[in-house]
Design an enzyme around this catalytic site. Sequence first.
Site, short mmCIF file in Angstrom:
data_model
loop_
_atom_site.label_atom_id
_atom_site.label_comp_id
_atom_site.label_asym_id
_atom_site.label_seq_id
_atom_site.Cartn_x
_atom_site.Cartn_y
_atom_site.Cartn_z
N PHE A 42 0.82 -1.22 0.00
CA PHE A 42 0.00 0.00 0.00
C PHE A 42 0.85 1.27 0.00
CE2 PHE A 42 -4.13 -1.88 0.48
CZ PHE A 42 -3.87 -3.11 1.08
N ARG A 43 1.92 1.25 0.85
CA ARG A 43 2.60 2.54 1.13
C ARG A 43 4.01 2.66 0.56
NH1 ARG A 43 -0.66 1.02 5.06
NH2 ARG A 43 -2.32 2.49 5.65
N ILE A 110 -5.62 -9.52 2.87
CA ILE A 110 -6.94 -10.06 2.49
C ILE A 110 -6.81 -11.06 1.34
CG2 ILE A 110 -8.14 -7.93 3.20
CD1 ILE A 110 -8.20 -7.18 0.15
N ASP A 111 -5.54 -11.42 1.01
CA ASP A 111 -5.29 -12.17 -0.24
C ASP A 111 -5.41 -13.68 -0.12
OD1 ASP A 111 -1.75 -11.27 0.14
OD2 ASP A 111 -2.88 -12.93 1.05
N HIS A 126 -8.27 -7.96 8.86
CA HIS A 126 -8.93 -7.04 7.90
C HIS A 126 -9.83 -7.78 6.91
CE1 HIS A 126 -5.48 -3.98 8.71
NE2 HIS A 126 -6.41 -3.94 9.63
N CYS A 134 -23.05 -8.00 2.53
CA CYS A 134 -24.18 -7.04 2.50
C CYS A 134 -24.29 -6.38 3.88
CB CYS A 134 -25.49 -7.77 2.17
SG CYS A 134 -26.90 -6.63 2.21
N SER A 196 4.31 -1.86 7.61
CA SER A 196 4.85 -0.53 7.96
C SER A 196 4.46 -0.17 9.39
CB SER A 196 4.30 0.52 6.99
OG SER A 196 2.87 0.56 7.09
N ASN A 220 11.76 -6.87 7.21
CA ASN A 220 11.34 -5.80 6.31
C ASN A 220 12.52 -5.40 5.45
OD1 ASN A 220 10.10 -3.39 5.22
ND2 ASN A 220 8.69 -3.46 6.96
N1 APR Z 1 9.79 -8.08 2.07
C1 APR Z 1 9.56 -7.55 3.31
N2 APR Z 1 8.91 -6.38 3.50
C2 APR Z 1 8.51 -5.72 2.39
C3 APR Z 1 8.71 -6.20 1.08
C4 APR Z 1 9.39 -7.44 0.95
N3 APR Z 1 9.64 -7.98 -0.26
N4 APR Z 1 8.19 -5.30 0.20
C5 APR Z 1 7.66 -4.30 0.95
N5 APR Z 1 7.87 -4.54 2.26
C6 APR Z 1 7.48 -3.74 3.41
C7 APR Z 1 7.49 -2.25 3.17
O1 APR Z 1 8.78 -1.72 3.43
C8 APR Z 1 6.46 -1.77 4.20
O2 APR Z 1 7.08 -1.53 5.46
O3 APR Z 1 6.12 -4.06 3.70
C9 APR Z 1 5.51 -2.96 4.34
C10 APR Z 1 4.17 -2.73 3.67
O4 APR Z 1 3.57 -1.65 4.34
P1 APR Z 1 2.11 -1.16 3.88
O5 APR Z 1 2.10 -0.99 2.41
O6 APR Z 1 1.76 0.01 4.77
O7 APR Z 1 1.16 -2.39 4.20
P2 APR Z 1 0.64 -2.86 5.63
O8 APR Z 1 1.62 -2.55 6.70
O9 APR Z 1 0.20 -4.25 5.49
O10 APR Z 1 -0.65 -1.93 5.81
C11 APR Z 1 -1.50 -2.23 6.88
O11 APR Z 1 -3.06 -0.62 6.04
O12 APR Z 1 -3.96 0.31 4.23
C12 APR Z 1 -4.23 -0.57 5.23
O13 APR Z 1 -5.73 -2.36 5.23
C13 APR Z 1 -4.50 -1.94 4.71
O14 APR Z 1 -3.87 -4.05 5.72
C14 APR Z 1 -3.39 -2.79 5.29
C15 APR Z 1 -2.91 -1.96 6.47
#
Ligand code: APR
Length: 262
Positions: A42-43, A110-111, A126, A134, A196, A220
Amino acid sequence: MKIITSSEKNFCDEAVDCFIKAKKAVALTGAGVSVESGIDDFRSPGGLWSRYPPEEYGSIAVFRRNPEKSWKLFRALGRGLLGKKPNHAHLVLSDLERKGFLRGVITQNIDNLHQESGSENVLEIHGNHRYLQCLNCGDTSKPAASLLEDNSLPRCRWCGHILKPDVVLFGEDVRCYEEINDLLHHCDLLMVIGTSAQVYPAAALPEQVKLSGGMIYEFNIVKTALTNVQGNGSAHSDYFFQGGAASMLRHFRKRLEALTGQ
Ligand code: APR
C-alpha cells in the site's frame, strides 16, 4: 536491536536459538509478505494508496456515500490479486506451523495466500477478498466471475443492497480481535513481517507483546516505526532481518534446520 542480513551469521544463529526456546511464537504479517507474489503493497513508492488515496477511496463513509468510487478501488485490488500464488515467505510460515514452531499467523492481508500456502491457524484482522458482504442484511456471497470485468455494482441476492468486499475499510471495526488477543496471550516471540506498522489496532500488537516481556523479530526491506528509536529511546524490534521476506525467511529456516535438524 541487532540487524541481520543474509550474510550475517552470528546474530542470525543467536536469534534462531531464542526462537527455538520460545514457548509461544506467533507471526503478524502485512502486505510486504505478499510483494514477492507480485501483489503491490500500500505505502511503498507506487503502492496502491499512491493510485487510490485511502481517505478518498478506502473508507466506509465513501462506500456509503459513493459506492461507484469505492468499487474503482475494489476492482483495482481484485485485479491485483488475480492468479497470485504464495511465495517462499508464506511457505516457510506454514512449514513452521506444521513443525510446531509457530502457533499461528495474524494477517492484515486479504489475499488468502497464507491459507493457500498451508497455514491453518490464520486470523484475518482485515477480512478476506474472496467474499462479498451485505451491510444491510448481513448476507455474504461469492462474487460472480464477471465482477472484475463489468462496471455494474453487485447487489445482494436477498435485499438488493449494494455489496462490498468482505474486507475492513477505514472506519469499520476489525475482525476476530478476541481470537487475536487469545493467540497473543503468553506470546513470547512475535515475528512481524512486511508491515509498515502504521495502521491500528494491528500496529499496537507488537508493543502489546513487547510490554508483556516478549521478543520482536522484524522482517522488512526498510526500517519502520518498530525498528527506529521509539520515544523512550528503545526500538521495539529485538532483531531486524533486513531484506525481502521470502529470502530472509528462507535464510532463517535454513539456520533453524542446521541448529535443530528439523
Ligand atoms: N519483504 C519484506 N517487506 C517488504 C517487502 C518485501 N519484499 N516489500 C515491501 N515490504 C514492506 C514495506 O517496506 C512496508 O514496510 O512491507 C511494508 C508494507 O507496508 P504497507 O504498504 O503500509 O502495508 P501494511 O503494513 O500491510 O498496511 C496495513 O493498512 O492500508 C491498510 O488495510 C490496509 O492491511 C493494510 C494496512
